[in-house]
Design a protein around this motif. Structure first.
Motif, PDB file in Angstrom:
ATOM      1  N   LEU A  17       0.823  -1.201   0.000  1.00 53.96           N
ATOM      2  CA  LEU A  17       0.000   0.000   0.000  1.00 53.96           C
ATOM      3  C   LEU A  17       0.860   1.256   0.000  1.00 53.96           C
ATOM      4  N   ARG A  22       2.382  -3.224   3.960  1.00 58.57           N
ATOM      5  CA  ARG A  22       1.922  -4.278   3.056  1.00 58.57           C
ATOM      6  C   ARG A  22       0.591  -4.840   3.550  1.00 58.57           C
ATOM      7  N   ARG A  23      -0.288  -5.119   2.633  1.00 56.44           N
ATOM      8  CA  ARG A  23      -1.626  -5.662   2.905  1.00 56.44           C
ATOM      9  C   ARG A  23      -1.624  -7.157   2.635  1.00 56.44           C
ATOM     10  N   VAL A  58      -8.782  -4.878   9.076  1.00 55.82           N
ATOM     11  CA  VAL A  58      -9.054  -3.576   8.453  1.00 55.82           C
ATOM     12  C   VAL A  58     -10.398  -3.515   7.742  1.00 55.82           C
ATOM     13  N   GLU A  59     -11.086  -4.642   7.625  1.00 56.50           N
ATOM     14  CA  GLU A  59     -12.417  -4.655   7.006  1.00 56.50           C
ATOM     15  C   GLU A  59     -13.484  -4.717   8.097  1.00 56.50           C
ATOM     16  N   VAL A  69      -8.264  -9.500   6.664  1.00 57.85           N
ATOM     17  CA  VAL A  69      -7.318  -8.620   5.986  1.00 57.85           C
ATOM     18  C   VAL A  69      -6.572  -7.803   7.029  1.00 57.85           C
ATOM     19  N   CYS A  71      -2.914  -5.192   7.685  1.00 55.03           N
ATOM     20  CA  CYS A  71      -1.857  -4.382   7.090  1.00 55.03           C
ATOM     21  C   CYS A  71      -0.703  -4.301   8.081  1.00 55.03           C
ATOM     22  N   THR A 122      -5.799   1.186  10.861  1.00 58.93           N
ATOM     23  CA  THR A 122      -6.358  -0.129  10.510  1.00 58.93           C
ATOM     24  C   THR A 122      -7.666  -0.454  11.228  1.00 58.93           C
ATOM     25  N   PRO A 152      -1.544   4.817   4.080  1.00 62.67           N
ATOM     26  CA  PRO A 152      -2.399   3.763   3.530  1.00 62.67           C
ATOM     27  C   PRO A 152      -3.843   4.246   3.382  1.00 62.67           C
TER      28      PRO A 152
END
Length: 318
Positions: A17, A22-23, A58-59, A69, A71, A122, A152
């Motif tokens: 990102l 990194r995701r 993060v979702e 997910v 990060c 996040t 991000p």
């Protein structure tokens, strides 16, 4: 070790990102739904190098998510967990992952003020997305980063209630105008590095405590540390724990081996049994019931002059 069950999940996506963030997308290899979670939850990931690290989801989540997910910001000066995630984790790798735990839950409120610093976006992203998808208004975000390059999800937060502030361009953001007037219709959620957390704490003593919600990258603000004596139950050995040393470090200094990983109160590896004394808990892994008989040696301390501890399972030995 933590008693939380673990899942074996496969990395299905990995992408950068920013130059340092990194995701990773984790899914069940057979396509099964994963255990439920709500915004603010985190999972503990065992990296290929064996570190245990906590990462916010993060979702927004829900009852039957198909993926987790996370990060991860690379920290070359850290203890190796983020470096292992960046260097060793590729698509197709299986990772051991805890079921989600939520100690930073999104609570009902007429309005919200979210303050995120750096990778602290996040859990905040999950909360903001849940609220805005539901059509909620009064969801204000202050997103504080060093630069646009290191932000991000930058393109997601360009609405009228979003303030994205880069300190390299404009210095530190003055938070006082946002916090000067307490409002019982507003919940303040803050996640980020320790200096940001301390700043928000200093600016909100006039707010109701129930309206301020904090999550730091470690277990939480350390507060004042006082010296105490730890007694290792197996041998009766008395270990002085000065104010500047953790219980974990003091035990190791005196030759008592205790396993550890994150050393931030979030993975559960250094859990010890408590056989006497009163604990000042500073972790974010033990349940209220577990806190009656356990302590995380890396961050927690004693409220009493002495604390009698011993191995929890295979958590320590002489």
């Amino acid at each position: 070790m933590s008693s939380s069950p673990e899942l074996r999940l496969r990395v299905s996506e990995a992408s950068d990102l920013t130059p340092t963030v990194r995701r990773f997308v984790l899914r069940d290899a057979k396509g099964s739904a994963l255990p439920a979670y709500e915004p603010g939850a985190h999972i503990v990931v065992t990296t290929p190098a064996g570190h245990k690290r906590s990462y916010s989801l993060v979702e927004p989540g829900g009852a039957q998510p198909q993926e987790y997910v996370v990060c991860v910001r690379r920290d070359n000066d850290g203890r190796g967990g983020s470096v292992s995630m960046h260097d060793d984790v590729v698509v197709g790798v299986d990772l051991l992952v805890s079921v989600p735990v939520n100690r930073f839950p999104l609570k009902p409120s007429p309005r919200y003020l979210f303050i995120a610093g750096g990778i602290g976006i996040t859990p905040v992203r999950a909360m903001v997305r849940r609220l805005r998808v539901a059509g909620r208004t009064g969801v204000q975000l202050l997103y504080l980063t060093q630069s646009a390059e290191e932000t991000p999800f930058l393109q997601e937060f360009d609405g009228p209630e979003d303030t994205v502030h880069h300190s390299d361009d404009r210095g530190l953001l003055d938070l006082w105008p946002y916090l000067a007037v307490p409002d019982d219709d507003v919940r303040v959620y803050c996640c980020g590095p320790a200096p940001l957390m301390r700043a928000v704490q200093r600016l909100t003593p006039h707010w109701r405590m129930s309206r301020i919600h904090m999550e730091e990258f470690t277990a939480g603000p350390a507060g004042m540390s006082l010296p105490f004596t730890a007694v290792w139950a197996a041998t009766g050995r008395r270990v002085k724990v000065p104010a500047h040393l953790s219980l974990l470090a003091a035990l190791r200094r005196d030759g008592i081996r205790v396993e550890s990983s994150c050393e931030a109160g979030i993975c559960g590896t250094c859990r010890l049994a408590v056989l006497g004394g009163e604990v000042e808990h500073r972790d974010s892994v033990l349940t209220e019931g577990e806190r009656l008989s356990s302590v995380m040696a890396c961050v927690s301390r004693a409220r009493s002059a002495e604390l009698v501890v011993g191995p929890h399972g295979n958590g320590g030995s002489v």
